[in-house]
Scaffold this motif. Structure first.
Motif, short mmCIF file in Angstrom:
data_model
loop_
_atom_site.label_atom_id
_atom_site.label_comp_id
_atom_site.label_asym_id
_atom_site.label_seq_id
_atom_site.Cartn_x
_atom_site.Cartn_y
_atom_site.Cartn_z
N LYS A 40 14.14 16.67 -24.99
CA LYS A 40 13.99 17.12 -26.38
C LYS A 40 13.74 18.63 -26.47
CE LYS A 40 10.67 14.13 -27.10
NZ LYS A 40 10.68 13.43 -25.81
N THR A 41 12.79 19.12 -25.69
CA THR A 41 12.49 20.55 -25.72
C THR A 41 13.62 21.36 -25.09
OG1 THR A 41 10.10 20.12 -25.72
CG2 THR A 41 10.81 22.33 -25.05
N THR A 42 14.24 20.85 -24.06
CA THR A 42 15.39 21.53 -23.46
C THR A 42 16.49 21.70 -24.49
OG1 THR A 42 14.87 20.64 -21.28
CG2 THR A 42 17.15 21.35 -21.64
N TRP A 43 16.75 20.66 -25.26
CA TRP A 43 17.78 20.74 -26.30
C TRP A 43 17.37 21.74 -27.38
CZ3 TRP A 43 18.21 19.89 -31.53
CH2 TRP A 43 19.53 19.90 -32.02
N THR A 44 16.10 21.74 -27.76
CA THR A 44 15.61 22.66 -28.79
C THR A 44 15.76 24.11 -28.33
OG1 THR A 44 14.07 20.98 -29.60
CG2 THR A 44 13.65 23.26 -30.26
N LYS A 45 15.47 24.37 -27.06
CA LYS A 45 15.66 25.72 -26.50
C LYS A 45 17.12 26.14 -26.63
CE LYS A 45 12.00 25.47 -23.05
NZ LYS A 45 11.67 25.55 -21.62
N ALA A 46 18.03 25.25 -26.30
CA ALA A 46 19.46 25.56 -26.38
C ALA A 46 19.89 25.77 -27.83
CB ALA A 46 20.28 24.44 -25.73
N LEU A 47 19.36 24.97 -28.74
CA LEU A 47 19.67 25.13 -30.16
C LEU A 47 19.18 26.49 -30.64
CD1 LEU A 47 20.72 23.83 -32.85
CD2 LEU A 47 18.33 23.21 -33.26
N GLY A 48 17.94 26.83 -30.30
CA GLY A 48 17.38 28.11 -30.71
C GLY A 48 18.21 29.28 -30.22
N LYS A 49 18.61 29.22 -28.97
CA LYS A 49 19.44 30.28 -28.40
C LYS A 49 20.76 30.39 -29.18
CE LYS A 49 21.39 32.00 -24.11
NZ LYS A 49 21.59 31.76 -22.68
N ALA A 50 21.36 29.25 -29.48
CA ALA A 50 22.62 29.23 -30.22
C ALA A 50 22.45 29.75 -31.65
CB ALA A 50 23.21 27.82 -30.23
N LEU A 51 21.25 29.62 -32.20
CA LEU A 51 20.97 30.12 -33.55
C LEU A 51 20.53 31.58 -33.54
CD1 LEU A 51 19.08 27.02 -35.02
CD2 LEU A 51 21.37 27.83 -35.66
N GLY A 52 20.49 32.19 -32.36
CA GLY A 52 20.16 33.60 -32.26
C GLY A 52 18.69 33.92 -32.08
N VAL A 53 17.88 32.92 -31.72
CA VAL A 53 16.46 33.17 -31.47
C VAL A 53 16.34 33.98 -30.17
CG1 VAL A 53 14.23 32.10 -30.89
CG2 VAL A 53 15.69 31.09 -32.67
N LYS A 54 15.61 35.09 -30.24
CA LYS A 54 15.44 35.96 -29.07
C LYS A 54 14.18 35.62 -28.27
CE LYS A 54 19.00 38.56 -30.16
NZ LYS A 54 20.26 38.03 -29.72
N SER A 55 13.19 35.02 -28.93
CA SER A 55 11.93 34.68 -28.27
C SER A 55 12.11 33.50 -27.33
CB SER A 55 10.87 34.29 -29.31
OG SER A 55 10.72 35.30 -30.26
N VAL A 56 11.18 33.37 -26.40
CA VAL A 56 11.17 32.22 -25.50
C VAL A 56 10.65 31.01 -26.28
CG1 VAL A 56 10.17 31.24 -23.41
CG2 VAL A 56 10.82 33.65 -23.46
N ILE A 57 11.43 29.95 -26.27
CA ILE A 57 11.02 28.71 -26.95
C ILE A 57 10.42 27.79 -25.89
CG2 ILE A 57 11.84 26.64 -28.15
CD1 ILE A 57 14.01 28.38 -29.42
N ASN A 58 9.20 27.35 -26.17
CA ASN A 58 8.58 26.37 -25.27
C ASN A 58 7.91 25.29 -26.11
OD1 ASN A 58 6.22 27.73 -26.07
ND2 ASN A 58 6.28 29.03 -24.29
N SER A 59 7.47 24.26 -25.45
CA SER A 59 6.94 23.09 -26.15
C SER A 59 5.67 23.43 -26.92
CB SER A 59 6.65 21.97 -25.15
OG SER A 59 6.08 20.88 -25.83
N PRO A 60 5.61 23.04 -28.19
CA PRO A 60 4.39 23.26 -28.97
C PRO A 60 3.42 22.08 -28.89
CG PRO A 60 6.16 22.57 -30.41
CD PRO A 60 6.73 22.63 -29.01
N THR A 61 3.40 21.38 -27.76
CA THR A 61 2.58 20.18 -27.64
C THR A 61 1.13 20.42 -28.03
OG1 THR A 61 4.01 19.30 -25.92
CG2 THR A 61 1.81 18.37 -26.06
N PHE A 62 0.53 21.51 -27.57
CA PHE A 62 -0.89 21.74 -27.85
C PHE A 62 -1.13 22.46 -29.16
CE2 PHE A 62 -0.58 21.16 -23.28
CZ PHE A 62 -1.45 20.08 -23.14
N THR A 63 -0.16 23.27 -29.60
CA THR A 63 -0.32 23.99 -30.87
C THR A 63 0.31 23.22 -32.02
OG1 THR A 63 1.72 25.21 -30.45
CG2 THR A 63 -0.35 26.26 -29.79
N ILE A 64 1.11 22.23 -31.74
CA ILE A 64 1.81 21.35 -32.68
C ILE A 64 2.99 22.04 -33.36
CG2 ILE A 64 1.63 19.87 -34.72
CD1 ILE A 64 -1.27 19.31 -33.88
N LEU A 65 2.86 23.30 -33.76
CA LEU A 65 3.93 23.99 -34.47
C LEU A 65 4.11 25.40 -33.92
CD1 LEU A 65 5.86 24.54 -36.93
CD2 LEU A 65 3.80 25.18 -38.20
N LYS A 66 5.35 25.77 -33.68
CA LYS A 66 5.71 27.15 -33.34
C LYS A 66 6.88 27.53 -34.22
CE LYS A 66 4.03 27.38 -28.64
NZ LYS A 66 4.32 27.74 -27.25
#
Length: 151
Positions: A40-66
């Motif tokens: 799930k998070t691997t796919w979200t990272k790939a989606l973010g990259k494809a949408l032009g997100v420049k930041s590193v996307i990682n799991s928000p498990t402990f923060t719940i939302l990023k």
């Protein structure tokens, strides 16, 4: 409903890129469901990259939302509701659902707070990198995304 098979990390990235192309300038909630380690998070990272997100996307498990900024300036919200199992209070996610793209992992734990219209993606883990992906639309906007998606 559409079902596809993925056999590699490269195909996971291609799938995310194809969905990103269908989301161009749209507002959408995407729920991602699957077991731990399904990707799930691997796919979200790939989606973010494809949408032009420049930041590193990682799991928000402990923060719940990023939240991240897409290339078009719109937000990409990433919610991990795993730790919200049994929570009954309204957590104020409506703002996240009303702007840009919002990806929700473990959506079953906040089901009653999700908007009616969303693209539901289920990832079933197979052997090695093999996955079976099921996509289902629950309203007109998500149905349009599903119709625009091509394998």
């Amino acid at each position: 409903m559409k079902t596809i098979e993925i056999h590699s990390l490269e195909q996971t990235n291609e799938f995310a890129q194809k969905i990103a192309a269908c989301l161009k300038d749209k507002q959408m909630v995407i729920t991602l469901d699957g077991d731990l380690g399904a990707g799930k998070t691997t796919w979200t990272k790939a989606l973010g990259k494809a949408l032009g997100v420049k930041s590193v996307i990682n799991s928000p498990t402990f923060t719940i939302l990023k939240s991240y900024k897409q290339g078009n300036g719109q937000p990409l919200h990433h919610i991990d509701a795993y730790r919200l199992e049994g929570a009954s209070q309204d957590l104020g996610f409506e703002d996240c659902f009303d702007e840009g793209i919002c990806v929700v992992e473990w959506s079953q734990f906040i089901e009653d707070q999700l908007p009616e219209d969303r693209l539901c993606i289920s990832i079933e883990e197979g052997i090695d990198e093999n996955r079976i992906i099921t996509m289902e639309a629950t309203g007109p906007n998500s149905q349009q995304v599903l119709e625009e998606y091509h394998d």
